[in-house]
Motif scaffolding. Structure first.
Motif, mmCIF file in Angstrom:
data_model
loop_
_atom_site.group_PDB
_atom_site.id
_atom_site.type_symbol
_atom_site.label_atom_id
_atom_site.label_comp_id
_atom_site.label_asym_id
_atom_site.label_seq_id
_atom_site.Cartn_x
_atom_site.Cartn_y
_atom_site.Cartn_z
ATOM 1 N N GLY A 218 0.981 -1.107 -0.196
ATOM 2 C CA GLY A 218 -0.335 0.218 0.076
ATOM 3 C C GLY A 218 1.048 1.065 0.136
ATOM 4 N N PHE A 219 2.091 1.135 1.272
ATOM 5 C CA PHE A 219 3.011 2.335 0.723
ATOM 6 C C PHE A 219 3.611 2.950 -0.158
ATOM 7 N N ASN A 220 3.554 2.159 -1.384
ATOM 8 C CA ASN A 220 4.544 2.641 -2.373
ATOM 9 C C ASN A 220 4.324 2.070 -3.250
ATOM 10 N N ASN A 221 2.805 0.933 -3.463
ATOM 11 C CA ASN A 221 2.360 0.269 -4.721
ATOM 12 C C ASN A 221 3.421 -0.471 -5.623
ATOM 13 N N HIS A 226 -0.014 -9.639 -9.443
ATOM 14 C CA HIS A 226 -0.140 -9.430 -11.343
ATOM 15 C C HIS A 226 -0.735 -9.796 -11.209
ATOM 16 N N LEU A 227 -1.893 -10.660 -11.928
ATOM 17 C CA LEU A 227 -2.575 -11.717 -12.022
ATOM 18 C C LEU A 227 -3.946 -10.508 -13.320
ATOM 19 N N ASN A 228 -3.611 -10.722 -14.735
ATOM 20 C CA ASN A 228 -3.902 -10.865 -15.452
ATOM 21 C C ASN A 228 -5.024 -11.690 -16.953
ATOM 22 N N PRO A 229 -5.831 -11.710 -16.798
ATOM 23 C CA PRO A 229 -6.260 -12.872 -17.443
ATOM 24 C C PRO A 229 -6.766 -11.585 -19.134
ATOM 25 N N ARG A 230 -5.768 -12.283 -20.617
ATOM 26 C CA ARG A 230 -6.537 -11.213 -21.141
ATOM 27 C C ARG A 230 -7.441 -12.201 -22.088
ATOM 28 N N SER A 240 5.120 -9.019 -11.674
ATOM 29 C CA SER A 240 5.175 -8.616 -10.703
ATOM 30 C C SER A 240 5.371 -7.578 -10.346
ATOM 31 N N TYR A 241 5.891 -6.213 -10.104
ATOM 32 C CA TYR A 241 6.025 -5.100 -10.614
ATOM 33 C C TYR A 241 6.651 -4.361 -9.561
ATOM 34 N N ILE A 242 8.075 -4.188 -10.036
ATOM 35 C CA ILE A 242 8.490 -3.288 -7.910
ATOM 36 C C ILE A 242 9.376 -2.817 -8.457
ATOM 37 N N ASN A 243 9.736 -1.774 -7.251
ATOM 38 C CA ASN A 243 11.050 -0.736 -7.531
ATOM 39 C C ASN A 243 10.680 0.236 -9.055
ATOM 40 N N GLY A 244 9.290 0.165 -9.654
ATOM 41 C CA GLY A 244 9.171 0.563 -10.603
ATOM 42 C C GLY A 244 9.505 0.579 -11.950
ATOM 43 N N TRP A 292 9.264 -10.625 -0.967
ATOM 44 C CA TRP A 292 9.589 -11.334 0.081
ATOM 45 C C TRP A 292 8.836 -10.719 1.953
ATOM 46 N N ASN A 293 8.595 -9.419 1.888
ATOM 47 C CA ASN A 293 7.899 -8.494 2.819
ATOM 48 C C ASN A 293 6.662 -8.882 2.911
ATOM 49 N N LEU A 294 5.742 -9.990 3.022
ATOM 50 C CA LEU A 294 4.635 -10.579 2.490
ATOM 51 C C LEU A 294 4.036 -9.794 3.681
ATOM 52 N N GLN A 295 3.982 -9.585 4.640
ATOM 53 C CA GLN A 295 3.231 -8.766 5.506
ATOM 54 C C GLN A 295 3.474 -7.068 5.266
ATOM 55 N N GLN A 296 4.227 -6.564 4.111
ATOM 56 C CA GLN A 296 3.873 -5.274 3.476
ATOM 57 C C GLN A 296 2.863 -5.390 2.395
ATOM 58 N N VAL A 297 2.035 -6.472 1.797
ATOM 59 C CA VAL A 297 1.780 -6.914 0.603
ATOM 60 C C VAL A 297 -0.530 -6.693 1.108
ATOM 61 N N ASP A 298 -0.239 -5.658 1.914
ATOM 62 C CA ASP A 298 -1.441 -5.660 2.226
ATOM 63 C C ASP A 298 -2.607 -4.990 1.359
ATOM 64 N N LYS A 299 -2.833 -4.557 0.871
ATOM 65 C CA LYS A 299 -3.884 -4.098 -0.342
ATOM 66 C C LYS A 299 -4.582 -5.110 -1.743
ATOM 67 N N LEU A 300 -5.363 -4.864 -1.534
ATOM 68 C CA LEU A 300 -6.147 -5.220 -2.584
ATOM 69 C C LEU A 300 -6.821 -4.764 -3.605
ATOM 70 N N GLU A 301 -6.531 -4.960 -5.445
ATOM 71 C CA GLU A 301 -6.739 -4.553 -5.980
ATOM 72 C C GLU A 301 -7.751 -5.429 -7.474
ATOM 73 N N VAL A 302 -9.152 -5.401 -7.686
ATOM 74 C CA VAL A 302 -9.304 -5.315 -8.765
ATOM 75 C C VAL A 302 -10.383 -4.620 -10.105
ATOM 76 N N GLU A 303 -9.947 -4.358 -11.605
ATOM 77 C CA GLU A 303 -9.958 -4.103 -12.145
ATOM 78 C C GLU A 303 -9.952 -4.648 -13.254
ATOM 79 N N GLY A 304 -11.182 -3.704 -13.688
ATOM 80 C CA GLY A 304 -11.309 -4.145 -15.860
ATOM 81 C C GLY A 304 -12.223 -4.938 -16.200
ATOM 82 N N ASP A 305 -12.773 -5.556 -16.858
ATOM 83 C CA ASP A 305 -13.675 -6.252 -17.296
ATOM 84 C C ASP A 305 -14.480 -7.462 -17.038
#
Length: 313
Positions: A218-221, A226-230, A240-244, A292-305
């Motif tokens: 949550g604090f750095n996005n 990232h699960l993305n059915p196309r 994964s999106y890490i450090n930009g 690896w710091n799973l405790q920091q993974v504290d946000k769930l988002e769902v977007e799309g169709d």
């Protein structure tokens, strides 16, 4: 590999009918019952009961009864001491032959709110105390694909009876988010620590191109998963999106379980080394941790169709 529901979430896939199961810990405000089903070739009526016992003669707090006899209608009632109450009726039939349909019953303080295919359908006021209701019965001419009891985790009266596998899992706290709008975002209390599960239930839109589920810091996005059915490209992307920057995509999959216009049930369980992903009750793939710091993974988002039915953590 069979999916083992975490405490607080009871899920059954393709159960035999008639089907009766205990509601672990009993029914209470904030819980929900979900039934996804079709009608068999020959059908006349089916019923879903929230009852005080497993016997056919048990008192029933809510009786949902779809009747197909030329005057198709849904009847709602209760029964106490072998005496049925006054029938309430909806002269509308959203549960059609040849189509998968969904029934959701949400328990509120004053009534049962019943949804048909994601839309509000009927409200039935409580006629007996909720603390007497601890069984779910499904009977009649119905073929159930999925049945879920959502939100019976910590805080219920009495003790939950857990299997050995369940006892090792982090309880799902709730309450569930029912029919939330998309895009959707919520916090994960305590983060995606090992043995924690998130469940996302929804329907892919008929003209869908893609949708995504993100487990984020949550604090750095940063995006741990990232699960993305196309749908337009017929592949399921994981990344994964890490450090930009995005990492290397993973797309290998034996079978793509996501189709336009169809329901899905995604359960993501965090492990020591990977996320295990189950779709519609079957193990679909694993995704090795890149953050690896799973405790920091504290946000769930769902977007799309996609239309969401419920999200439960």
């Amino acid at each position: 590999m069979a999916f083992v529901p975490a405490p607080g979430y009871q899920a059954a896939f393709n159960p035999p009918i008639p089907f009766t199961t205990i509601i672990a810990g009993g029914l209470r405000v904030g819980m929900a019952v979900y039934v996804q089903a079709t009608l068999p070739k020959n059908y006349n009526r089916f019923a879903i009961n929230l009852a005080a016992g497993q016997e056919d003669s048990a008192d029933i707090a809510l009786h949902v009864n779809a009747r197909y006899d030329g005057r198709d209608r849904c009847v709602f009632n209760s029964r106490q001491g072998d005496v049925w109450g006054d029938e309430e009726m909806k002269r509308e039939m959203p549960f059609k032959s040849g189509k998968v349909f969904a029934i959701m019953i949400e328990v509120t303080r004053n009534n049962f709110q019943i949804f048909a295919n994601g839309a509000p359908f009927f409200e039935f006021a409580h006629r007996m105390p909720l603390d007497r209701v601890n069984w779910l019965q499904v009977k009649g001419d119905i073929t159930v694909q999925e049945l879920s009891i959502i939100g019976n985790g910590p805080g219920v009266k009495g003790n939950l009876v857990l299997s050995e596998s369940q006892s090792k899992l982090v309880p799902m706290m709730g309450p569930p988010s029912i029919n939330p709008p998309v895009p959707f975002s919520t916090n994960i209390r305590g983060g995606m620590i090992p043995k924690r599960t998130v469940v996302v239930k929804g329907m892919v839109k008929s003209s869908a191109k893609s949708f995504c589920i993100n487990l984020k810091v949550g604090f750095n996005n940063d995006v741990a998963f990232h699960l993305n059915p196309r749908l337009n490209k017929k592949k399921v992307v994981r990344n994964s999106y890490i450090n930009g920057s995005w990492g290397e995509e993973e797309t290998q999959l034996e079978k793509n379980p996501f189709k336009e216009g169809e329901f899905f049930d995604i359960s993501i369980r965090s492990g020591e080394k990977q996320f295990k992903v189950f779709v519609n009750g079957f193990h679909c793939f694993d995704y090795a941790h890149r953050l690896w710091n799973l405790q920091q993974v504290d946000k769930l988002e769902v977007e799309g169709d996609v239309n969401l039915i419920y999200v439960f953590i």
